[in-house]
Design a protein around this motif. Structure first.
Motif: not given
Lengths: 169, 106
Positions: B4-22
């Motif tokens: 669903a849309l939620e899954h893609y949004v969650f992957v996007s959030i994960l990617l964004f959080a990892i970028g922020f972490f870096g």
């Protein structure tokens, strides 16, 4: 099958991204970023936006990663030292907080049943793109082209100036 | 379970959080820049997912995808200028470590 592929490509995007953030050599980070971008373009394919998937591979995984690698080789960036533990822990806490907040926002809101992707014939997506770009979005398109020119001139000016200063010293 | 849309949004959030972490963790300017790129592509993924899941046959809704096209073009500009700045920084200081670049402090 679809969800299996989704999980595989999501992992292919997320796991190398984590190694980008943690690897000590910039070259390894760039290689991991390449894999991550390929996984991302596979996710675009799963979203049936084939044109943007191709664009992602060409521009990001192609041009931008090559540019990064070129600069890494040029400036001879070696291994970075290990970050301090307190810095590591603080960054990890920020990561965990963001992931938790995102999870709560996305899945915890009682958002009702999850929607399946709607079937729109995306077969001639590039054609639709072109028509839209050259009719409704002509001005932003031209501004973008002009911006690329400005960036090119800016890069030339930056490198010229540094060379002149280096020569004067 | 469907994707669903939620899954893609969650992957996007994960990617964004990892970028922020870096960005928080690393001190090498190049790696910080790469993590910025990750955050940018996370936002691209969210945009595409939203525009795809809101599309219908009557309204193909190309706006989100077109927006992504512009973002990719601007990101290419940004990378070239940013890397030129990093090279200039290297020429002046012979380092790309962020904690050794303190020109603006004094």
């Amino acid at each position: 099958m679809r969800e299996l592929l989704f999980h595989f490509f999501a992992a292919l995007t997320i796991v190398p991204a984590f190694f980008v953030a943690t690897s000590r050599k910039p070259v390894n980070a760039a290689m991991n970023m390449l894999v991550s971008f390929v996984g991302l373009s596979a996710l675009f394919v799963m979203l049936e936006t084939y044109f943007l998937a191709i664009l992602q591979v060409l521009v990001y995984a192609g041009a931008i990663v090559v540019l990064f690698l070129f600069i890494i080789m040029l400036i001879d960036a070696g291994k970075s030292p290990h970050p301090k533990l307190i810095r590591y822990l603080a960054s990890l806490a920020a990561l965990a907080l963001m992931v938790f907040a995102g999870y709560a926002l996305v899945f915890g809101g009682g958002s009702g049943p999850f929607a399946e992707i709607s079937v729109v014939a995306p077969a001639n997506m590039a054609r639709t793109f072109g028509v839209e770009l050259f009719t409704r979005y002509l001005l932003p398109f031209q501004i973008t082209g002009f911006m690329l020119l400005i960036a090119m001139v800016g890069v030339i000016v930056i490198s010229k100036k540094a060379e002149a200063e280096g020569g004067a010293e | 379970m469907t994707v669903a849309l939620e899954h893609y949004v969650f992957v996007s959030i994960l990617l964004f959080a990892i970028g922020f972490f870096g960005v928080l963790l690393r001190k090498n300017t190049l790696v910080v820049f790469m993590c910025l790129e990750l955050m940018l592509s996370a936002s691209i993924l969210a945009l595409i997912a939203f525009s795809r899941y809101n599309a219908t046959a009557a309204n193909p809704l190309m706006e989100g995808n077109l927006f992504v096209l512009f973002i990719i073009a601007i990101a290419a500009c940004e990378v070239s200028v940013g890397l030129a700045i990093i090279v200039t920084l290297w020429r002046r200081h012979q380092t790309v470590e962020l904690n050794e670049i303190n020109e603006l402090k004094h």
